[in-house]
Write an enzyme that holds these catalytic residues in place. Sequence first.
Site, PDB file in Angstrom:
ATOM      1  N   GLY A  37      -7.552  80.952 104.327  1.00 48.74           N
ATOM      2  CA  GLY A  37      -8.489  79.846 104.288  1.00 48.74           C
ATOM      3  C   GLY A  37      -7.939  78.453 104.496  1.00 48.74           C
ATOM      4  CB  ILE A  60     -10.209  74.546  98.381  1.00 48.80           C
ATOM      5  CG1 ILE A  60     -11.344  73.527  98.137  1.00 48.80           C
ATOM      6  CG2 ILE A  60      -9.738  75.165  97.077  1.00 48.80           C
ATOM      7  CD1 ILE A  60     -12.600  74.112  97.531  1.00 48.80           C
ATOM      8  CB  VAL A  63     -12.654  88.680 106.231  1.00 52.75           C
ATOM      9  CG1 VAL A  63     -11.326  88.198 105.679  1.00 52.75           C
ATOM     10  CG2 VAL A  63     -13.716  87.586 106.204  1.00 52.75           C
ATOM     11  CB  ILE A  75     -12.762  83.493 103.182  1.00 56.94           C
ATOM     12  CG1 ILE A  75     -11.315  83.487 103.694  1.00 56.94           C
ATOM     13  CG2 ILE A  75     -13.743  83.938 104.261  1.00 56.94           C
ATOM     14  CD1 ILE A  75     -10.746  84.871 103.958  1.00 56.94           C
ATOM     15  CB  ALA A 132     -24.036  81.363 105.037  1.00 51.72           C
ATOM     16  CE1 TYR A 187     -23.345  78.459  97.153  1.00 47.57           C
ATOM     17  CE2 TYR A 187     -22.775  76.705  98.690  1.00 47.57           C
ATOM     18  CZ  TYR A 187     -22.420  77.824  97.977  1.00 47.57           C
ATOM     19  OH  TYR A 187     -21.145  78.337  98.090  1.00 47.57           O
ATOM     20  CE  LYS A 243     -18.752  80.617  97.740  1.00 42.76           C
ATOM     21  NZ  LYS A 243     -17.346  80.916  98.092  1.00 42.76           N
ATOM     22  CB  THR A 265     -13.455  71.151 102.783  1.00 39.82           C
ATOM     23  OG1 THR A 265     -14.706  71.834 102.634  1.00 39.82           O
ATOM     24  CG2 THR A 265     -12.791  70.993 101.436  1.00 39.82           C
TER      25      THR A 265
HETATM   26  N1  LIG Z   1     -15.797  72.388  99.574  1.00 42.90           N
HETATM   27  C1  LIG Z   1     -16.557  72.650  98.522  1.00 42.90           C
HETATM   28  O1  LIG Z   1     -17.390  71.829  98.083  1.00 42.90           O
HETATM   29  C2  LIG Z   1     -16.434  73.972  97.818  1.00 42.90           C
HETATM   30  C3  LIG Z   1     -16.801  74.058  96.465  1.00 42.90           C
HETATM   31  C4  LIG Z   1     -16.696  75.302  95.805  1.00 42.90           C
HETATM   32  C5  LIG Z   1     -16.225  76.424  96.487  1.00 42.90           C
HETATM   33  N2  LIG Z   1     -15.865  76.289  97.803  1.00 42.90           N
HETATM   34  C6  LIG Z   1     -15.355  77.490  98.479  1.00 42.90           C
HETATM   35  O2  LIG Z   1     -13.978  77.277  98.799  1.00 42.90           O
HETATM   36  C7  LIG Z   1     -13.614  78.165  99.854  1.00 42.90           C
HETATM   37  C8  LIG Z   1     -12.840  77.378 100.907  1.00 42.90           C
HETATM   38  O3  LIG Z   1     -13.709  76.438 101.544  1.00 42.90           O
HETATM   39  P1  LIG Z   1     -13.241  74.908 101.816  1.00 42.90           P
HETATM   40  O4  LIG Z   1     -14.234  74.021 101.155  1.00 42.90           O
HETATM   41  O5  LIG Z   1     -11.782  74.781 101.539  1.00 42.90           O
HETATM   42  O6  LIG Z   1     -13.525  74.725 103.370  1.00 42.90           O
HETATM   43  P2  LIG Z   1     -12.626  75.069 104.654  1.00 42.90           P
HETATM   44  O7  LIG Z   1     -13.557  74.971 105.816  1.00 42.90           O
HETATM   45  O8  LIG Z   1     -11.388  74.272 104.642  1.00 42.90           O
HETATM   46  O9  LIG Z   1     -12.222  76.594 104.407  1.00 42.90           O
HETATM   47  C9  LIG Z   1     -13.117  77.642 104.700  1.00 42.90           C
HETATM   48  C10 LIG Z   1     -12.259  78.739 105.270  1.00 42.90           C
HETATM   49  O10 LIG Z   1     -13.038  79.924 105.491  1.00 42.90           O
HETATM   50  C11 LIG Z   1     -12.431  80.550 106.595  1.00 42.90           C
HETATM   51  N3  LIG Z   1     -13.287  81.557 107.204  1.00 42.90           N
HETATM   52  C12 LIG Z   1     -14.576  81.418 107.626  1.00 42.90           C
HETATM   53  N4  LIG Z   1     -14.988  82.553 108.215  1.00 42.90           N
HETATM   54  C13 LIG Z   1     -13.942  83.430 108.153  1.00 42.90           C
HETATM   55  C14 LIG Z   1     -13.732  84.759 108.589  1.00 42.90           C
HETATM   56  N5  LIG Z   1     -14.695  85.447 109.241  1.00 42.90           N
HETATM   57  N6  LIG Z   1     -12.521  85.334 108.344  1.00 42.90           N
HETATM   58  C15 LIG Z   1     -11.548  84.663 107.691  1.00 42.90           C
HETATM   59  N7  LIG Z   1     -11.659  83.397 107.261  1.00 42.90           N
HETATM   60  C16 LIG Z   1     -12.861  82.799 107.501  1.00 42.90           C
HETATM   61  C17 LIG Z   1     -12.168  79.405 107.565  1.00 42.90           C
HETATM   62  O11 LIG Z   1     -11.209  79.800 108.531  1.00 42.90           O
HETATM   63  C18 LIG Z   1     -11.632  78.341 106.619  1.00 42.90           C
HETATM   64  O12 LIG Z   1     -10.227  78.422 106.556  1.00 42.90           O
HETATM   65  C19 LIG Z   1     -14.919  78.795 100.357  1.00 42.90           C
HETATM   66  O13 LIG Z   1     -15.075  80.061  99.748  1.00 42.90           O
HETATM   67  C20 LIG Z   1     -15.993  77.858  99.799  1.00 42.90           C
HETATM   68  O14 LIG Z   1     -17.215  78.553  99.603  1.00 42.90           O
HETATM   69  C21 LIG Z   1     -15.948  75.098  98.490  1.00 42.90           C
HETATM   70  C1  LIG Z   2     -21.371  71.947  97.569  1.00 43.04           C
HETATM   71  C2  LIG Z   2     -21.966  72.562  98.807  1.00 43.04           C
HETATM   72  C3  LIG Z   2     -21.289  73.209  99.829  1.00 43.04           C
HETATM   73  C4  LIG Z   2     -19.819  73.462  99.935  1.00 43.04           C
HETATM   74  N1  LIG Z   2     -19.611  74.827  99.442  1.00 43.04           N
HETATM   75  C5  LIG Z   2     -19.625  75.013  98.007  1.00 43.04           C
HETATM   76  C6  LIG Z   2     -19.539  75.923 100.261  1.00 43.04           C
HETATM   77  O1  LIG Z   2     -19.364  77.010  99.762  1.00 43.04           O
HETATM   78  C7  LIG Z   2     -19.691  75.775 101.760  1.00 43.04           C
HETATM   79  C8  LIG Z   2     -19.722  77.132 102.405  1.00 43.04           C
HETATM   80  C9  LIG Z   2     -20.258  77.131 103.806  1.00 43.04           C
HETATM   81  C10 LIG Z   2     -20.734  78.330 104.263  1.00 43.04           C
HETATM   82  N2  LIG Z   2     -21.215  78.461 105.509  1.00 43.04           N
HETATM   83  C11 LIG Z   2     -21.222  77.414 106.364  1.00 43.04           C
HETATM   84  C12 LIG Z   2     -20.755  76.154 105.949  1.00 43.04           C
HETATM   85  C13 LIG Z   2     -20.237  76.014 104.642  1.00 43.04           C
HETATM   86  C14 LIG Z   2     -20.848  74.998 106.899  1.00 43.04           C
HETATM   87  C15 LIG Z   2     -20.681  75.465 108.322  1.00 43.04           C
HETATM   88  C16 LIG Z   2     -21.531  76.674 108.609  1.00 43.04           C
HETATM   89  O2  LIG Z   2     -22.053  76.833 109.717  1.00 43.04           O
HETATM   90  N3  LIG Z   2     -21.701  77.605 107.637  1.00 43.04           N
HETATM   91  O3  LIG Z   2     -22.124  73.711 100.773  1.00 43.04           O
HETATM   92  C17 LIG Z   2     -23.397  73.329 100.392  1.00 43.04           C
HETATM   93  C18 LIG Z   2     -24.613  73.575 101.019  1.00 43.04           C
HETATM   94  C19 LIG Z   2     -25.781  73.071 100.409  1.00 43.04           C
HETATM   95  C20 LIG Z   2     -25.719  72.374  99.213  1.00 43.04           C
HETATM   96  C21 LIG Z   2     -24.506  72.128  98.575  1.00 43.04           C
HETATM   97  C22 LIG Z   2     -23.333  72.613  99.177  1.00 43.04           C
END
Ligand SMILES: NC(=O)c1ccc[n+]([C@@H]2O[C@H](COP(=O)([O-])OP(=O)(O)OC[C@H]3O[C@@H](n4cnc5c(N)ncnc54)[C@H](O)[C@@H]3O)[C@@H](O)[C@H]2O)c1
Ligand SMILES: Cc1c(CN(C)C(=O)CCc2cnc3c(c2)CCC(=O)N3)oc2ccccc12
Length: 261
Positions: A13, A20, A65, A92, A95, A157, A164, A195
């Site tokens: 990721g 993160i 994945v 990872i 959606a 969300y 999740k 991010t």
């Molecule tokens: N940013 C936030 O607000 C937040 C908050 C809570 C949880 N998260 C979770 O943290 C995790 C990392 O997200 P992030 O915010 O660091 O964003 P990010 O975009 O930096 O990381 C998301 C990662 O998911 C990977 N990914 C997506 N589809 C994939 C696939 N088919 N196979 C392998 N890898 C795949 C992408 O390559 C990327 O490295 C996610 O699970 C996200 O739901 C994010």
């Molecule tokens: C916080 C928060 C996040 C960050 N977070 C926790 C996440 O888990 C983001 C996950 C995510 C999953 N799928 C996609 C994207 C982000 C953007 C690009 C894409 O095409 N598909 O996403 C939100 C969406 C709606 C409301 C709050 C949030």
Amino acid sequence: MGFLAGKRILVTGVLSNRSIAYGIARACHQQGAELAFTYVGDRFKDRVGEFAAEFGSKIVLPCDVAEDSQIEEAFAELGKHWDGLDGLVHSIGFAPREAIAGNFLDGLSREAFRIAHDISAYSFPAMAKAALPLMQGRNGSVLTLTYLGAERVVPNYNTMGLAKASLEASVRYLATALGPLGIRANGISAGPIKTLAASGIKDFSAILKFVEAQAPLRRNVTIEEVGNVAAFMLSDLAAGVTGEITHVDAGFSTVVPGMEG
Ligand SMILES: NC(=O)c1ccc[n+]([C@@H]2O[C@H](COP(=O)([O-])OP(=O)(O)OC[C@H]3O[C@@H](n4cnc5c(N)ncnc54)[C@H](O)[C@@H]3O)[C@@H](O)[C@H]2O)c1
Ligand SMILES: Cc1c(CN(C)C(=O)CCc2cnc3c(c2)CCC(=O)N3)oc2ccccc12
């Protein structure tokens, strides 16, 4: 001597230096861990290779994945570099865009639901299962990243919240299945962080501002803060913790917002 000295950890990721997983890799490296990385898509191989080099690592493996074969091949390849694995970071989530914006039912479809659960939930136990031969008998630790939308309704969300919720249940079932093998499974529920996954989310800045106003710490969290808790959860300092979701969200999830006088 860091508290992860001698530990070998696979980090998924890392997409940018705001990921993160980047914060997690940095914290684990600071605590002495040896790291390996996965990436998705050839076009990111060099970039992730640079991140790996930053953390003294040359192990960079492709792993989308969505394909069981890529999960299997990633761990087969890892086994050529390392004879054992102590930690797995699953960072990872994905959606289809229509499934994480607007009205929940408008964005609901069988295909969007399937993709969200496949990539964001199934992939965690699937990777843990594939890692097992390398992790057996080393008191290892697997960790995933989740969000408040799994437990409570966060507007927009939507289907990601369902995925999740499944991911968080998998933490408990993995902890139960892996515990007898000496492996722990946990999750970190992180607060909103800007991010790449957060870019393109409507009104994300409003979410950040709301947390800043309401969270007990009156601020948002950083990838360093999530990284430090992740490093702890991956270490023997957390040897007694498994099946647990730890919130690293400035306390936001503990307060019913907007109720103050
Ligand atoms: N940013 C936030 O607000 C937040 C908050 C809570 C949880 N998260 C979770 O943290 C995790 C990392 O997200 P992030 O915010 O660091 O964003 P990010 O975009 O930096 O990381 C998301 C990662 O998911 C990977 N990914 C997506 N589809 C994939 C696939 N088919 N196979 C392998 N890898 C795949 C992408 O390559 C990327 O490295 C996610 O699970 C996200 O739901 C994010
Ligand atoms: C916080 C928060 C996040 C960050 N977070 C926790 C996440 O888990 C983001 C996950 C995510 C999953 N799928 C996609 C994207 C982000 C953007 C690009 C894409 O095409 N598909 O996403 C939100 C969406 C709606 C409301 C709050 C949030």
